[in-house]
Design a protein around this motif. Structure first.
Motif, PDB file in Angstrom:
ATOM      1  N   ASN A 178     -24.265   0.111  28.642  1.00 44.69           N
ATOM      2  CA  ASN A 178     -25.203   0.446  27.568  1.00 44.69           C
ATOM      3  C   ASN A 178     -24.482   0.587  26.234  1.00 44.69           C
ATOM      4  N   LEU A 179     -23.289   1.194  26.265  1.00 44.93           N
ATOM      5  CA  LEU A 179     -22.525   1.349  25.035  1.00 44.93           C
ATOM      6  C   LEU A 179     -22.123  -0.011  24.469  1.00 44.93           C
ATOM      7  N   ILE A 180     -21.602  -0.891  25.332  1.00 43.77           N
ATOM      8  CA  ILE A 180     -21.161  -2.204  24.849  1.00 43.77           C
ATOM      9  C   ILE A 180     -22.351  -3.024  24.360  1.00 43.77           C
ATOM     10  N   TRP A 181     -23.484  -2.926  25.058  1.00 42.64           N
ATOM     11  CA  TRP A 181     -24.666  -3.671  24.644  1.00 42.64           C
ATOM     12  C   TRP A 181     -25.182  -3.185  23.287  1.00 42.64           C
ATOM     13  N   ARG A 182     -25.098  -1.894  23.023  1.00 39.33           N
ATOM     14  CA  ARG A 182     -25.526  -1.386  21.717  1.00 39.33           C
ATOM     15  C   ARG A 182     -24.701  -2.027  20.600  1.00 39.33           C
ATOM     16  N   GLY A 183     -23.404  -2.139  20.822  1.00 43.10           N
ATOM     17  CA  GLY A 183     -22.570  -2.801  19.826  1.00 43.10           C
ATOM     18  C   GLY A 183     -22.907  -4.278  19.687  1.00 43.10           C
ATOM     19  N   ALA A 184     -23.133  -4.954  20.826  1.00 47.82           N
ATOM     20  CA  ALA A 184     -23.457  -6.380  20.791  1.00 47.82           C
ATOM     21  C   ALA A 184     -24.799  -6.633  20.116  1.00 47.82           C
ATOM     22  N   SER A 185     -25.797  -5.799  20.416  1.00 48.68           N
ATOM     23  CA  SER A 185     -27.122  -5.984  19.821  1.00 48.68           C
ATOM     24  C   SER A 185     -27.092  -5.754  18.313  1.00 48.68           C
ATOM     25  N   THR A 186     -26.312  -4.750  17.865  1.00 52.22           N
ATOM     26  CA  THR A 186     -26.183  -4.529  16.426  1.00 52.22           C
ATOM     27  C   THR A 186     -25.493  -5.718  15.764  1.00 52.22           C
ATOM     28  N   GLY A 187     -24.478  -6.270  16.415  1.00 56.71           N
ATOM     29  CA  GLY A 187     -23.802  -7.451  15.888  1.00 56.71           C
ATOM     30  C   GLY A 187     -24.729  -8.658  15.821  1.00 56.71           C
ATOM     31  N   LEU A 188     -25.562  -8.834  16.865  1.00 59.98           N
ATOM     32  CA  LEU A 188     -26.513  -9.946  16.852  1.00 59.98           C
ATOM     33  C   LEU A 188     -27.526  -9.796  15.721  1.00 59.98           C
ATOM     34  N   LEU A 189     -27.935  -8.539  15.458  1.00 64.21           N
ATOM     35  CA  LEU A 189     -28.862  -8.301  14.352  1.00 64.21           C
ATOM     36  C   LEU A 189     -28.228  -8.699  13.018  1.00 64.21           C
ATOM     37  N   ALA A 190     -26.996  -8.231  12.777  1.00 66.38           N
ATOM     38  CA  ALA A 190     -26.310  -8.566  11.529  1.00 66.38           C
ATOM     39  C   ALA A 190     -26.074 -10.069  11.420  1.00 66.38           C
ATOM     40  N   LEU A 191     -25.669 -10.696  12.530  1.00 68.50           N
ATOM     41  CA  LEU A 191     -25.433 -12.136  12.531  1.00 68.50           C
ATOM     42  C   LEU A 191     -26.723 -12.905  12.296  1.00 68.50           C
ATOM     43  N   GLY A 192     -27.804 -12.473  12.964  1.00 69.36           N
ATOM     44  CA  GLY A 192     -29.085 -13.157  12.821  1.00 69.36           C
ATOM     45  C   GLY A 192     -29.620 -13.107  11.407  1.00 69.36           C
ATOM     46  N   VAL A 193     -29.564 -11.927  10.781  1.00 66.76           N
ATOM     47  CA  VAL A 193     -30.040 -11.800   9.399  1.00 66.76           C
ATOM     48  C   VAL A 193     -29.191 -12.661   8.469  1.00 66.76           C
ATOM     49  N   SER A 194     -27.879 -12.669   8.682  1.00 62.43           N
ATOM     50  CA  SER A 194     -26.991 -13.478   7.848  1.00 62.43           C
ATOM     51  C   SER A 194     -27.319 -14.962   7.962  1.00 62.43           C
ATOM     52  N   LEU A 195     -27.581 -15.424   9.188  1.00 65.97           N
ATOM     53  CA  LEU A 195     -27.931 -16.837   9.381  1.00 65.97           C
ATOM     54  C   LEU A 195     -29.287 -17.169   8.780  1.00 65.97           C
ATOM     55  N   LEU A 196     -30.223 -16.228   8.858  1.00 62.09           N
ATOM     56  CA  LEU A 196     -31.535 -16.447   8.245  1.00 62.09           C
ATOM     57  C   LEU A 196     -31.411 -16.581   6.729  1.00 62.09           C
ATOM     58  N   ILE A 197     -30.573 -15.740   6.119  1.00 60.48           N
ATOM     59  CA  ILE A 197     -30.356 -15.828   4.671  1.00 60.48           C
ATOM     60  C   ILE A 197     -29.719 -17.163   4.312  1.00 60.48           C
ATOM     61  N   ARG A 198     -28.755 -17.585   5.122  1.00 64.19           N
ATOM     62  CA  ARG A 198     -28.107 -18.886   4.872  1.00 64.19           C
ATOM     63  C   ARG A 198     -29.114 -20.026   5.027  1.00 64.19           C
ATOM     64  N   ALA A 199     -29.991 -19.939   6.035  1.00 61.64           N
ATOM     65  CA  ALA A 199     -31.020 -20.966   6.227  1.00 61.64           C
ATOM     66  C   ALA A 199     -32.013 -20.964   5.066  1.00 61.64           C
ATOM     67  N   PHE A 200     -32.322 -19.771   4.547  1.00 66.40           N
ATOM     68  CA  PHE A 200     -33.233 -19.652   3.415  1.00 66.40           C
ATOM     69  C   PHE A 200     -32.678 -20.385   2.196  1.00 66.40           C
ATOM     70  N   TYR A 201     -31.407 -20.190   1.911  1.00 70.83           N
ATOM     71  CA  TYR A 201     -30.797 -20.862   0.766  1.00 70.83           C
ATOM     72  C   TYR A 201     -30.642 -22.365   1.007  1.00 70.83           C
ATOM     73  N   PHE A 202     -30.479 -22.739   2.263  1.00 71.07           N
ATOM     74  CA  PHE A 202     -30.407 -24.169   2.574  1.00 71.07           C
ATOM     75  C   PHE A 202     -31.736 -24.862   2.275  1.00 71.07           C
ATOM     76  N   LEU A 203     -32.820 -24.160   2.596  1.00 70.94           N
ATOM     77  CA  LEU A 203     -34.144 -24.710   2.323  1.00 70.94           C
ATOM     78  C   LEU A 203     -34.439 -24.755   0.825  1.00 70.94           C
ATOM     79  N   LEU A 204     -33.882 -23.785   0.078  1.00 67.52           N
ATOM     80  CA  LEU A 204     -34.103 -23.779  -1.367  1.00 67.52           C
ATOM     81  C   LEU A 204     -33.410 -24.943  -2.050  1.00 67.52           C
ATOM     82  N   GLY A 205     -32.307 -25.410  -1.468  1.00 70.72           N
ATOM     83  CA  GLY A 205     -31.589 -26.544  -2.040  1.00 70.72           C
ATOM     84  C   GLY A 205     -31.019 -26.234  -3.412  1.00 70.72           C
ATOM     85  N   ASP A 206     -31.305 -27.103  -4.385  1.00 70.80           N
ATOM     86  CA  ASP A 206     -30.789 -26.929  -5.739  1.00 70.80           C
ATOM     87  C   ASP A 206     -31.837 -26.375  -6.691  1.00 70.80           C
TER      88      ASP A 206
END
Length: 686
Positions: free
Chosen positions: A77-105
């Protein structure tokens, strides 16, 4: 007078952290707006540094409180809490990157205010991930507390606190002082990362899961670190928050500890270190069982008791207190503590709660364990367990450690088992010598019967989804039948029934060994086949060559309505199916424990799983039931037992049990003497 409730530290710290982040966002956006419009905002960079540090501290307090209050702090449970928090941070970061990719120039893609808003979001999530993992790793590092490890962690926390304020020194620049501080934190992280004593307590399946979770954490940490480094040279980021020694230092610690844990867990897969530790405990238990011989005194068994208990709990000091012939408590067998210091600590323990609540005259001391904190300059936690023989408290075992909360649940359970077996051994010694001196064999057997009966549970563990009851009567004064239940999860129970070969006192001793091994191995949550295999290995070192034990072991999952079982030469279990109105024996092969004392035993143990429904009945019994004979030598038999259950399956468990016992006694006749033990356990599912 109005009594104000105490504030919830977790909620307060979370609220303050959110408000601090919003304030930091507002201040930095204001500064950015001023820079873009060539206006003087009047806000110094130091103000952002102060808010950043406040945010770090509030998040640290929140996670520290949240993890401490969480009851489900198992390793996975302890290790999963760390992994889930990391997945949340990673997921939001990738969503932001995808958002800017869609915006283009587009023009919006170059908007600095929006870019810096998302930068602050990433900063907050990276902080949450790093601090949560750091405090989760703290729980793992301090699982086996020692004075040295506690001091190391306290020094590391002080180092992290200093690194927060380093920003005022280097103004967010990656200079040589920054690199020196980072190297120092990394070296400290490596020294802490060798504390991996929690890994051996994982089962094989849990190790695979932990490897997956640790891999997720490593991937998330690597990606987020690369993203953080990319911010250093980004011209769009006008207010840099991430060139921070505290954050980079946490990245180093989280990554190093995750990597060490990942590699050690991976290489530890082929080993069975947990079983080896439990096997040592089982062997110590067996040593306690066989340590008393006629003509010797109690010193040997008590000496083994304190050494085994200190080894199992990593205690820093310990001693035994035993009543002498004048009924006066006397301290004996002290370990790693001087006489003068012992007297001070002894007085402090007796004057502190809960130890001061101990009463020598109480008859229920065998069910009590006293543990708590000590206000002492050296020893900060203590454990005291009474030694009870035949409802009379004869002494107390004291263990102390130099750290707070030094005794976890597993330690307390195995030490309690050691004490219980030591008390049985001491009582058997006293009874045996009394029998030799006074030739009172019958009296000795009567007391031994009470000891043997005390090994059987007073209550059988269950939940609201099923009822259970048990019955056992010995053919002689003492017997060798054994049954017990133990919860091994939120919805899972272990059930066991066994029959020791032979009769009388020797069978009772072997039965006590089986109980100790059950209590040691069940903590590993083994499958039925794993339990029997490991129990056979442990018993092979305890049983005499001409002795063996038959047993059946069940894992009952009430959430899935599923039963997994294995049989080691025991009687087949009788099962009544309510829906089909049928009554049959569960057929599965298996060889008795102790018959084959090599690794080949595993080839003769099998495992099956089935599902039950409401109204189904399970009857576990020993061979004394079906082999009971009438005056003509005819056995009661399996078919009669099946018919009895079929006719009374609609009754409750106690009535079913009583009906079976009544039929057995009616069959053999009132004046007949049972030639074997009768043991029965009835389970009915609601």
């Amino acid at each position: 007078m109005i009594k104000l409730s105490s504030p919830n530290i977790g909620k307060v710290s979370l609220l303050v952290a959110i408000l601090t982040w919003l304030a930091l966002l507002f201040v930095d956006i204001t500064r950015i707006f001023g820079l873009l419009n060539q206006l003087e905002s009047g806000v110094a960079p130091e103000f952002s540094y102060v808010l950043e540090i406040m945010f770090f501290i509030m998040v640290y307090i929140f996670y520290n409180y949240s993890i401490a209050q969480n009851e489900r702090n198992e390793f996975l449970n302890l290790i999963w809490r760390g992994a889930s928090t990391g997945l949340l941070a990673l997921g939001v970061s990738l969503l932001i990157r995808a958002f800017y990719f869609l915006l283009g120039d587009s023009r919006l893609a170059t908007d600095l205010l929006l870019r810096n808003f998302f930068y602050h979001v990433n900063f907050a999530l990276i902080t949450l991930f790093l601090i949560s993992c750091t405090l989760l790793w703290k729980r793992l590092i301090l699982y086996q507390k020692t004075k040295k490890v506690v001091q190391q962690w306290q020094a590391f926390e002080i180092l992290l606190l200093i690194s927060m304020f380093f920003i005022f020194f280097n103004k967010n620049s990656l200079d040589y002082s920054f690199l020196f501080g980072l190297v120092f934190i990394t070296i400290f992280s490596i020294s802490l990362s060798i504390n991996l004593k929690w890994i051996p307590y994982l089962t094989f399946k849990e190790k695979w899961k932990s490897i997956l979770f640790l891999f997720i954490i490593l991937v998330c940490a690597s990606y987020l670190f690369l993203q953080l480094i990319s911010y250093s040279d980004a011209k769009q980021i006008l207010v840099n928050l991430t060139d921070n020694l505290f954050l980079i230092g946490l990245f180093a610690f989280v990554f190093v500890y995750s990597l060490f844990s990942f590699l050690v867990t991976l290489f530890n897969l082929p080993t069975s270190s947990v079983f080896e530790q439990k096997l040592v405990e089982a062997i110590n238990f067996q040593r306690l069982s066989q340590s008393i011989k006629p003509g010797q005194n109690e010193t040997q068994v008590l000496d083994i008791l304190i050494d085994s208990s200190m080894s199992a709990s990593y205690a820093d000091a310990g001693w035994l207190e035993l009543k002498n012939e004048a009924d006066t408590p006397t301290i004996i067998h002290k370990r790693f503590i001087e006489k003068e210091e012992l007297a001070k600590v002894y007085k402090l323990i007796n004057d502190s709660k809960p130890f001061s609540q101990f009463d020598w005259k109480k008859t229920d001391n065998d069910n009590k364990v006293f543990q708590g904190k000590l206000n002492h300059p050296l020893y900060h936690s203590a454990l005291m367990i009474p030694l009870v023989v035949n409802q009379d408290t004869i002494g107390r075992l004291f263990l102390t450690k130099e750290v707070k909360d030094g005794f976890n649940k597993e330690m307390v359970n195995i030490i309690s088992t050691f004490v219980g077996q030591a008390c049985i051994s001491v009582e058997n010694y006293r009874l045996l010598n009394e029998a030799i001196k006074n030739e009172r064999y019958k009296e000795e057997l009567k007391i031994a019967q009470r000891v043997q009966r005390s090994l059987l549970p007073d209550t059988l563990h269950h939940d609201g989804s099923f009822d259970i009851c048990g019955f056992s009567v010995a053919a002689d004064e003492v017997g060798g039948d054994y049954y017990e239940t133990q919860p091994i999860g939120e919805h899972t129970f272990a059930l066991i029934i066994g029959d020791v070969s032979g009769k009388g006192t020797s069978a009772a001793f072997n039965m006590s060994q089986m109980k100790g091994i059950f209590h040691s191995l069940v903590q590993l949550h083994p499958s039925p086949k794993e339990f029997l295999t490991k129990a056979n290995k442990a018993l092979s070192q305890c049983l005499e060559k001409n002795h063996f034990i038959t047993t059946s072991y069940f894992n009952l999952n009430t959430e899935k309505k599923e039963i997994t079982y294995s049989r080691a030469g025991h009687c087949p279990t009788l099962y009544y199916n309510k829906e089909k109105q049928t009554c049959d024996y569960l057929s599965i092969d298996g060889l008795g424990l102790g018959i084959i004392r090599t690794q080949l035993f595993e080839n003769y143990v099998f495992e099956k799983t089935f599902h039950y429904q409401s109204g189904d009945v399970l009857v576990l019994f020993t061979d004394g039931i079906v082999e009971a004979k009438d005056d003509k030598g005819v056995e009661f038999g399996y078919e009669r037992l099946k018919n009895v259950l079929k006719n009374c399956a609609d009754l409750d468990t106690e009535k079913i049990q009583n009906k079976i016992i009544e039929e057995v006694y009616r069959f053999i006749g009132k004046n007949s003497i049972a030639d074997d033990d009768y043991t029965l356990m009835v389970i009915k599912f609601k």
